[in-house]
Design a protein around this motif. Structure first.
Motif, mmCIF file in Angstrom:
data_model
loop_
_atom_site.group_PDB
_atom_site.id
_atom_site.type_symbol
_atom_site.label_atom_id
_atom_site.label_comp_id
_atom_site.label_asym_id
_atom_site.label_seq_id
_atom_site.Cartn_x
_atom_site.Cartn_y
_atom_site.Cartn_z
ATOM 1 N N MET A 1 0.830 -1.186 0.000
ATOM 2 C CA MET A 1 0.000 0.000 0.000
ATOM 3 C C MET A 1 0.878 1.254 0.000
ATOM 4 S SD MET A 1 -3.005 -1.300 0.043
ATOM 5 C CE MET A 1 -3.886 -2.780 0.527
ATOM 6 N N ILE A 2 0.403 2.293 -0.639
ATOM 7 C CA ILE A 2 1.156 3.540 -0.758
ATOM 8 C C ILE A 2 0.346 4.650 -0.104
ATOM 9 C CG2 ILE A 2 2.178 5.199 -2.358
ATOM 10 C CD1 ILE A 2 2.154 2.765 -4.393
ATOM 11 N N TYR A 3 0.983 5.351 0.844
ATOM 12 C CA TYR A 3 0.301 6.392 1.600
ATOM 13 C C TYR A 3 1.055 7.713 1.475
ATOM 14 C CZ TYR A 3 -1.912 2.354 3.808
ATOM 15 O OH TYR A 3 -2.582 1.173 4.037
ATOM 16 N N LEU A 4 0.329 8.776 1.158
ATOM 17 C CA LEU A 4 0.855 10.126 1.199
ATOM 18 C C LEU A 4 0.319 10.795 2.458
ATOM 19 C CD1 LEU A 4 0.168 11.276 -2.493
ATOM 20 C CD2 LEU A 4 1.915 9.716 -1.621
ATOM 21 N N VAL A 5 1.191 11.498 3.194
ATOM 22 C CA VAL A 5 0.818 12.054 4.494
ATOM 23 C C VAL A 5 1.187 13.533 4.543
ATOM 24 C CG1 VAL A 5 1.093 11.868 6.998
ATOM 25 C CG2 VAL A 5 1.211 9.818 5.581
ATOM 26 N N GLY A 6 0.281 14.330 5.113
ATOM 27 C CA GLY A 6 0.523 15.760 5.258
ATOM 28 C C GLY A 6 1.459 16.089 6.402
ATOM 29 N N ASP A 7 1.559 17.373 6.706
ATOM 30 C CA ASP A 7 2.532 17.894 7.668
ATOM 31 C C ASP A 7 2.398 17.241 9.041
ATOM 32 O OD1 ASP A 7 2.182 19.621 5.469
ATOM 33 O OD2 ASP A 7 3.036 21.292 6.581
ATOM 34 N N ASP A 29 4.665 -1.822 2.642
ATOM 35 C CA ASP A 29 4.027 -0.549 2.346
ATOM 36 C C ASP A 29 5.064 0.562 2.142
ATOM 37 O OD1 ASP A 29 1.547 -1.830 2.761
ATOM 38 O OD2 ASP A 29 1.686 -1.466 4.920
ATOM 39 N N ARG A 30 4.612 1.663 1.538
ATOM 40 C CA ARG A 30 5.451 2.835 1.343
ATOM 41 C C ARG A 30 4.732 4.066 1.893
ATOM 42 N NH1 ARG A 30 9.565 3.058 -2.354
ATOM 43 N NH2 ARG A 30 9.926 5.052 -1.298
ATOM 44 N N LEU A 31 5.509 4.914 2.566
ATOM 45 C CA LEU A 31 5.003 6.136 3.169
ATOM 46 C C LEU A 31 5.719 7.330 2.556
ATOM 47 C CD1 LEU A 31 3.207 7.242 5.606
ATOM 48 C CD2 LEU A 31 5.341 7.251 6.918
ATOM 49 N N TYR A 32 4.959 8.324 2.120
ATOM 50 C CA TYR A 32 5.519 9.573 1.603
ATOM 51 C C TYR A 32 5.025 10.702 2.497
ATOM 52 C CZ TYR A 32 6.842 7.032 -2.603
ATOM 53 O OH TYR A 32 7.411 6.129 -3.474
ATOM 54 N N VAL A 33 5.958 11.355 3.205
ATOM 55 C CA VAL A 33 5.620 12.456 4.096
ATOM 56 C C VAL A 33 5.984 13.751 3.377
ATOM 57 C CG1 VAL A 33 5.909 13.458 6.383
ATOM 58 C CG2 VAL A 33 6.113 10.985 6.071
ATOM 59 N N ASP A 256 -3.250 3.550 -4.029
ATOM 60 C CA ASP A 256 -3.013 2.331 -4.791
ATOM 61 C C ASP A 256 -4.020 2.162 -5.919
ATOM 62 O OD1 ASP A 256 -2.413 1.641 -1.697
ATOM 63 O OD2 ASP A 256 -0.920 0.762 -3.032
ATOM 64 N N GLY A 257 -3.516 1.695 -7.067
ATOM 65 C CA GLY A 257 -4.390 1.296 -8.157
ATOM 66 C C GLY A 257 -5.218 2.409 -8.750
ATOM 67 N N GLY A 258 -4.788 3.657 -8.597
ATOM 68 C CA GLY A 258 -5.543 4.763 -9.150
ATOM 69 C C GLY A 258 -6.716 5.198 -8.304
ATOM 70 N N ARG A 259 -7.012 4.460 -7.241
ATOM 71 C CA ARG A 259 -8.098 4.845 -6.338
ATOM 72 C C ARG A 259 -7.526 5.551 -5.128
ATOM 73 N NH1 ARG A 259 -11.200 -0.717 -5.474
ATOM 74 N NH2 ARG A 259 -9.028 -1.384 -5.236
ATOM 75 N N ARG A 260 -8.341 6.364 -4.485
ATOM 76 C CA ARG A 260 -7.914 7.120 -3.314
ATOM 77 C C ARG A 260 -8.779 6.766 -2.108
ATOM 78 N NH1 ARG A 260 -7.524 13.360 -5.498
ATOM 79 N NH2 ARG A 260 -6.709 12.910 -7.585
ATOM 80 N N GLU A 261 -8.110 6.675 -0.997
ATOM 81 C CA GLU A 261 -8.813 6.514 0.281
ATOM 82 C C GLU A 261 -8.201 7.488 1.279
ATOM 83 O OE1 GLU A 261 -9.471 3.331 3.951
ATOM 84 O OE2 GLU A 261 -8.340 2.729 2.156
ATOM 85 N N ILE A 262 -9.024 8.348 1.856
ATOM 86 C CA ILE A 262 -8.560 9.327 2.832
ATOM 87 C C ILE A 262 -8.649 8.718 4.226
ATOM 88 C CG2 ILE A 262 -9.008 11.571 3.893
ATOM 89 C CD1 ILE A 262 -7.806 11.789 1.130
ATOM 90 N N ILE A 263 -7.559 8.830 4.979
ATOM 91 C CA ILE A 263 -7.510 8.386 6.382
ATOM 92 C C ILE A 263 -7.152 9.600 7.222
ATOM 93 C CG2 ILE A 263 -6.457 6.825 8.044
ATOM 94 C CD1 ILE A 263 -5.774 6.012 4.492
ATOM 95 N N GLN A 264 -7.922 9.865 8.269
ATOM 96 C CA GLN A 264 -7.662 11.018 9.113
ATOM 97 C C GLN A 264 -7.616 10.622 10.583
ATOM 98 O OE1 GLN A 264 -10.706 13.916 7.718
ATOM 99 N NE2 GLN A 264 -8.977 15.017 6.834
ATOM 100 N N ILE A 265 -6.684 11.221 11.302
ATOM 101 C CA ILE A 265 -6.493 10.987 12.721
ATOM 102 C C ILE A 265 -6.702 12.290 13.473
ATOM 103 C CG2 ILE A 265 -4.842 10.252 14.494
ATOM 104 C CD1 ILE A 265 -5.672 7.993 12.630
ATOM 105 N N GLU A 266 -7.579 12.285 14.443
ATOM 106 C CA GLU A 266 -7.809 13.475 15.260
ATOM 107 C C GLU A 266 -6.557 13.771 16.095
ATOM 108 O OE1 GLU A 266 -10.445 15.379 15.146
ATOM 109 O OE2 GLU A 266 -11.658 14.106 13.836
#
Length: 274
Positions: A1-7, A29-33, A256-266
């Motif tokens: 899985m490939i995840y892009l993460v904000g600040d 998995d791969r993480l991009y910060v 992944d696969g051209g689809r997007r899933e948003i994950i958010q943590i309070e």
């Protein structure tokens, strides 16, 4: 899985909860910060140690706060009142962590996405963005001369890109664009004072990604930096800074696969907004 993460800005607990929530595995998995790994949050040291420990599973871009850490550590810049970098600066593994930071990227293009901390100049295409980022990265990695680069890095001029720029002026404009851009004029003149939402652009300016005919139009671009912008999803745009350090959320996007899933943590508020 490939995840892009904000600040992250030194908020380690939300990052740990995010990785746990998706069952992140460094072997799979791969993480991009997207930059601003440190500062203003309470745990910059822990963030750096965690990300460094992930090795090749984490690609971490440099933001303005990360460059500020390097300048302060080199004795070239005084800490700000709101800085929370003292634990990094006093850590027994300080030198190893700072060297790791110096070797991070300013822009990458992988998995179909061009990624930078703040954005790109309207006149840059993806290839030029990566070329200019690499010029700065080379200076940062130069053991003998990186202090000279950090000394000359600060300043708002030149505020508009030109192919004719050379030396420190050229590098400064590249750094300011990749790590600070929010608003600019249609011809690419940068504005540095305004930090409000996209709807409150200064007269004559607009969000960089709304400039007509920008050369990265149609190239998917992911960035952070702009917490008052919030989460933005367009076919070719992802804005992922949702104000974690201000008591907002830490946002990630699985691509992944051209689809997007948003994950958010309070997130708990580490700094009062404004």
């Amino acid at each position: 899985m490939i995840y892009l993460v904000g600040d992250l800005q030194g908020c380690c607990d939300p990052l740990e909860r995010l990785l746990a929530s998706v069952g992140f595995s460094p072997s799979r998995d791969r993480l991009y910060v997207l930059g601003d790994l440190v500062n203003r949050g309470p745990c910059s040291l822990e963030v750096l140690r965690l990300l460094r420990h992930l090795g090749d599973a984490a690609t971490c871009l440099l933001g303005n706060h990360d460059l500020h850490l390097l300048a302060v550590a080199a004795g070239l810049r005084a800490p700000h009142r709101s800085d929370t970098l003292h634990e990094v600066l006093n850590a027994p593994d300080r030198d190893a962590l700072l060297e790791w930071v110096r070797y991070r990227r300013l822009a990458v293009q992988e998995h179909g996405w061009l990624m930078a901390h703040a954005g790109v100049a309207p006149s840059w295409d993806a290839a030029l963005t990566l070329q200019l980022a690499a010029e700065v990265e080379e200076c940062l990695r130069d053991h003998r001369h990186h202090r000279e680069f950090l000394r000359e890095m600060y300043g708002n001029q030149p505020a508009r890109w030109s192919d004719e720029l050379q030396g420190h002026d050229r590098l400064r404009n590249v750094v300011n664009t990749l790590t600070r851009i929010r608003f600019c004029t249609p011809d690419g003149h940068l504005e540095f004072a305004a930090k409000e939402s996209a709807e409150k652009a200064p007269e004559g300016y607009m969000p960089w990604f709304d400039v007509p005919d920008r050369k990265t139009a149609g190239t998917p671009v992911a960035f952070g930096h702009w917490s008052t912008l919030g989460l933005v999803q367009r076919p070719d745009l992802l804005a992922l800074d949702t104000g974690c350090v201000w008591g907002g959320r830490l946002t990630a996007c699985r691509i992944d696969g051209g689809r997007r899933e948003i994950i958010q943590i309070e997130c708990e508020q580490a700094q009062p907004p404004g």
